[in-house]
Each structure stands twice: as C-alpha cells, then as structure tokens.
Design a protein around this motif. Structure first.
Motif, mmCIF file in Angstrom:
data_model
loop_
_atom_site.group_PDB
_atom_site.id
_atom_site.type_symbol
_atom_site.label_atom_id
_atom_site.label_comp_id
_atom_site.label_asym_id
_atom_site.label_seq_id
_atom_site.Cartn_x
_atom_site.Cartn_y
_atom_site.Cartn_z
ATOM 1 N N ASP A 64 9.175 11.226 -10.281
ATOM 2 C CA ASP A 64 7.842 10.620 -10.352
ATOM 3 C C ASP A 64 7.993 9.108 -10.195
ATOM 4 O OD1 ASP A 64 5.328 9.597 -11.097
ATOM 5 O OD2 ASP A 64 4.940 11.292 -12.404
ATOM 6 N N THR A 65 7.304 8.526 -9.211
ATOM 7 C CA THR A 65 7.468 7.085 -8.958
ATOM 8 C C THR A 65 6.891 6.219 -10.071
ATOM 9 O OG1 THR A 65 5.445 7.099 -7.619
ATOM 10 C CG2 THR A 65 7.545 7.353 -6.451
ATOM 11 N N ASN A 66 6.097 6.811 -10.964
ATOM 12 C CA ASN A 66 5.585 6.038 -12.100
ATOM 13 C C ASN A 66 6.713 5.564 -13.007
ATOM 14 O OD1 ASN A 66 2.867 6.205 -11.418
ATOM 15 N ND2 ASN A 66 2.589 8.156 -12.470
ATOM 16 N N THR A 67 7.843 6.266 -12.935
ATOM 17 C CA THR A 67 8.983 5.889 -13.769
ATOM 18 C C THR A 67 9.997 5.035 -12.999
ATOM 19 O OG1 THR A 67 10.180 7.923 -13.208
ATOM 20 C CG2 THR A 67 8.720 7.999 -15.126
ATOM 21 N N SER A 68 9.657 4.710 -11.747
ATOM 22 C CA SER A 68 10.553 3.897 -10.909
ATOM 23 C C SER A 68 10.050 2.464 -10.831
ATOM 24 C CB SER A 68 10.639 4.476 -9.492
ATOM 25 O OG SER A 68 11.064 5.813 -9.508
ATOM 26 N N THR A 69 10.942 1.534 -10.665
ATOM 27 C CA THR A 69 10.550 0.144 -10.500
ATOM 28 C C THR A 69 10.134 -0.086 -9.047
ATOM 29 O OG1 THR A 69 12.769 -0.614 -9.886
ATOM 30 C CG2 THR A 69 12.220 -0.552 -12.246
ATOM 31 N N ARG A 70 9.427 -1.173 -8.820
ATOM 32 C CA ARG A 70 9.007 -1.531 -7.469
ATOM 33 C C ARG A 70 10.229 -1.730 -6.575
ATOM 34 N NH1 ARG A 70 7.769 -5.995 -4.395
ATOM 35 N NH2 ARG A 70 5.870 -5.838 -3.115
ATOM 36 N N GLU A 71 11.273 -2.347 -7.130
ATOM 37 C CA GLU A 71 12.489 -2.616 -6.369
ATOM 38 C C GLU A 71 13.180 -1.318 -5.966
ATOM 39 O OE1 GLU A 71 11.603 -4.161 -9.168
ATOM 40 O OE2 GLU A 71 11.097 -6.082 -8.205
ATOM 41 N N LEU A 127 0.833 -1.203 0.000
ATOM 42 C CA LEU A 127 0.000 0.000 0.000
ATOM 43 C C LEU A 127 0.869 1.255 0.000
ATOM 44 C CD1 LEU A 127 -2.988 0.813 0.054
ATOM 45 C CD2 LEU A 127 -2.841 0.891 2.544
ATOM 46 N N ILE A 128 1.924 1.244 0.804
ATOM 47 C CA ILE A 128 2.835 2.384 0.855
ATOM 48 C C ILE A 128 3.500 2.592 -0.505
ATOM 49 C CG2 ILE A 128 5.020 3.204 1.812
ATOM 50 C CD1 ILE A 128 4.168 1.929 4.480
ATOM 51 N N ILE A 129 3.943 1.505 -1.128
ATOM 52 C CA ILE A 129 4.579 1.594 -2.447
ATOM 53 C C ILE A 129 3.642 2.265 -3.448
ATOM 54 C CG2 ILE A 129 5.392 0.231 -4.429
ATOM 55 C CD1 ILE A 129 6.414 -1.835 -2.375
ATOM 56 N N ARG A 130 2.367 1.876 -3.416
ATOM 57 C CA ARG A 130 1.406 2.403 -4.385
ATOM 58 C C ARG A 130 0.971 3.834 -4.084
ATOM 59 N NH1 ARG A 130 -2.527 -2.536 -6.234
ATOM 60 N NH2 ARG A 130 -1.041 -4.228 -6.017
ATOM 61 N N CYS A 131 1.197 4.267 -2.842
ATOM 62 C CA CYS A 131 0.719 5.595 -2.446
ATOM 63 C C CYS A 131 1.800 6.664 -2.473
ATOM 64 C CB CYS A 131 0.077 5.533 -1.057
ATOM 65 S SG CYS A 131 -1.489 4.642 -1.043
ATOM 66 N N ILE A 132 3.016 6.305 -2.824
ATOM 67 C CA ILE A 132 4.056 7.318 -2.986
ATOM 68 C C ILE A 132 3.929 7.894 -4.399
ATOM 69 C CG2 ILE A 132 6.523 7.789 -3.072
ATOM 70 C CD1 ILE A 132 6.950 5.583 -1.055
ATOM 71 N N ASP A 133 3.602 9.162 -4.470
ATOM 72 C CA ASP A 133 3.381 9.809 -5.767
ATOM 73 C C ASP A 133 4.670 10.364 -6.340
ATOM 74 O OD1 ASP A 133 1.991 10.791 -7.939
ATOM 75 O OD2 ASP A 133 1.403 12.649 -6.942
ATOM 76 N N LYS A 134 5.379 11.128 -5.509
ATOM 77 C CA LYS A 134 6.620 11.759 -5.969
ATOM 78 C C LYS A 134 7.633 11.803 -4.830
ATOM 79 C CE LYS A 134 4.471 14.844 -9.392
ATOM 80 N NZ LYS A 134 3.140 14.243 -9.301
ATOM 81 N N VAL A 135 8.900 11.845 -5.210
ATOM 82 C CA VAL A 135 9.993 12.076 -4.275
ATOM 83 C C VAL A 135 10.738 13.307 -4.777
ATOM 84 C CG1 VAL A 135 12.143 11.181 -3.327
ATOM 85 C CG2 VAL A 135 10.211 9.631 -3.690
ATOM 86 N N PHE A 136 11.074 14.213 -3.862
ATOM 87 C CA PHE A 136 11.809 15.413 -4.286
ATOM 88 C C PHE A 136 13.071 15.574 -3.444
ATOM 89 C CE2 PHE A 136 8.628 16.736 -1.172
ATOM 90 C CZ PHE A 136 9.354 17.512 -0.289
ATOM 91 N N ASP A 137 14.065 16.157 -4.064
ATOM 92 C CA ASP A 137 15.346 16.435 -3.405
ATOM 93 C C ASP A 137 15.788 17.806 -3.905
ATOM 94 O OD1 ASP A 137 17.718 16.378 -2.085
ATOM 95 O OD2 ASP A 137 18.651 14.841 -3.332
ATOM 96 N N GLY A 138 15.523 18.839 -3.111
ATOM 97 C CA GLY A 138 15.774 20.202 -3.585
ATOM 98 C C GLY A 138 14.837 20.524 -4.740
ATOM 99 N N ASP A 139 15.398 20.931 -5.861
ATOM 100 C CA ASP A 139 14.596 21.259 -7.048
ATOM 101 C C ASP A 139 14.330 20.044 -7.937
ATOM 102 O OD1 ASP A 139 14.496 23.939 -6.319
ATOM 103 O OD2 ASP A 139 16.363 24.425 -7.377
ATOM 104 N N SER A 140 14.927 18.927 -7.615
ATOM 105 C CA SER A 140 14.734 17.712 -8.429
ATOM 106 C C SER A 140 13.507 16.943 -7.944
ATOM 107 C CB SER A 140 15.972 16.811 -8.348
ATOM 108 O OG SER A 140 17.112 17.488 -8.821
ATOM 109 N N VAL A 141 12.642 16.572 -8.889
ATOM 110 C CA VAL A 141 11.421 15.836 -8.559
ATOM 111 C C VAL A 141 11.424 14.514 -9.325
ATOM 112 C CG1 VAL A 141 8.900 15.861 -8.580
ATOM 113 C CG2 VAL A 141 10.151 17.995 -8.199
#
Length: 237
Positions: free
Chosen positions: A175-182, A159-173
């Motif tokens: 999108d978890t849609n482009t990340s693998t589950r691993e 559930l947590i994996i599916r509910c993470i929308d984005k990760v940001f680090d400073g100005d870099s964002v």
C-alpha cells in the motif's frame, strides 16, 4: 433576543465515483462571497480552493470529506449545487475566433453529462507477476496551491505519485500510503517507458464533466464549443 434560524432546502446529489447519493444544502450568501472573492483574484488555484471549501460547507453528511472524493466528483457536485441553488439555466457569451463575432447561448446545467471513458483499466502490469493499481486523482489537489505552481513535468509526476494506490508482486501487496514520496519516485524511475505511458493514458482518461454547444456562425460554418473543465463552468455565474 437572538434572530431565528433560517431553514434552507437540502438535496440528494450523486457522488459519481461511489454511485451513492449524499445530502447537501443550497449555496448561501457566505458561499457566494467565497466564490466571488476567488473569481476576483483570477487565480486558478484560488478558484479551485474556493470550490473545495464551498462543496465541503454545503455537505450535510458528517461522513463527507471533500478531500476523499475524486476531482470529477467535486466538479459534478459543484455544478449540481449551482443549478439547484440558483438556476439550472445560465447564459454564456462566446467570441467566435473564425468570424470574430459574439454569440450568446443558454446552458442547461441539468444536461451536463459526466463523460466516462470506456475500457480504462486501473490495473497496470509491469511483468508477468508485478504490477500496480491506480486510483483517480483526489479532489485534495484542488486545494494544493503548490501543486498548481509547479511546472507541467512536475505536476505530471506529482499526479502520478498521488494516483498509485497499490503495488503488487505475486502475492505480496504494498500500500503506497505506507511508502514515502522518495520511495515511490525511486520505484517509478525503474519502470520501462511503455508501463509509464500506460499510467499517463489512465490519467488522461479520467472522467470529466462535459457540455457541448453546436451552432452555425455568420459564415454558415458548423461550430462546436466544448465545456469540460471546472473553470469553464465556474464562469457560468
């Protein structure tokens, strides 16, 4: 000669997470068959899959996709469809575990509320610059039988994996849609405990449909029944 087509009522129903109304038709016999088959199976995943299918069937808007709405949207729409299609008044028989007696109540589906917790922040900071943005669970999980066959720890992680929308680090964002589950799991494993608890708190406070019944039992004790899950309302047929 082909038989005539039957015209059926259509309703505007609110999609709570979008604050937008969309058109739905009433439940038909074919939807009733789907629901009855699921109910007979007594399998929660079958029931949730059936509700997904029924809500999608009843949508009259080509842009509507049941897998892109939230779990509480689905619950709210299904209850409203049930009330508009059949009756907004349903009967409930409840056994009081304190006095071991049966009580009958009438539930008014029009009075069912969507309980939206206050001060819930979808933005979770990890440090001064890095953080993540969460989204509410998608109704697509209700059609995922494997999800409901997992252990509690496995379903929480999924559930947590599916509910993470984005990760940001400073100005870099990112999108978890482009990340693998691993990759997402590896990222979660690096979180500190307090941040992970904040994520759990967010998911614990997802909006829910809610209906309270207050009564006195034979012992003259005040009692309250709270209906707050889709299965609670599914049984009101």
């Amino acid at each position: 000669m082909a038989l005539p087509k039957i015209m059926y009522p259509q309703f505007d129903i609110l999609i709570p997470s979008r604050n937008k109304k969309m058109k739905f038709r009433q439940l038909l016999v074919k939807e009733e068959k789907i629901l009855l088959t699921a109910k007979a199976s007594e399998d929660d995943s079958d029931i949730l899959t059936a509700i997904n299918q029924v809500v999608q069937n009843c949508s009259m808007d080509d842009s509507f996709d049941v897998n892109k709405i939230t779990t509480f949207d689905l619950e709210y729409i299904f209850i409203k469809l049930r009330g508009l299609s059949i009756s907004n008044k349903v009967n409930l028989t409840f056994k009081d575990l304190e006095d071991d007696k049966l009580y009958e109540f009438e539930v008014d589906l029009d009075k069912i509320e969507l309980n939206i917790p206050k001060n819930v922040n979808s933005k979770i900071m990890i440090n001064d610059k890095m953080g993540l943005v969460l989204k509410y669970p998608s109704a697509s999980i209700y059609a995922d039988k494997q999800f409901f066959k997992s252990t509690i720890d496995e379903t929480t992680l999924e559930l947590i994996i599916r509910c993470i929308d984005k990760v940001f680090d400073g100005d870099s964002v990112y999108d978890t849609n482009t990340s693998t589950r691993e990759e997402i799991i590896e990222f979660l494993d690096q979180l500190d405990v307090k941040t992970f608890e904040k994520i759990n708190d967010y998911l614990t406070n997802v909006p829910k449909v809610k209906y309270e019944i207050k009564y006195k039992n034979s012992l003259d004790h005040d009692r309250t029944i709270v209906l707050s899950t889709i299965n609670d309302f599914f049984t009101l047929r």
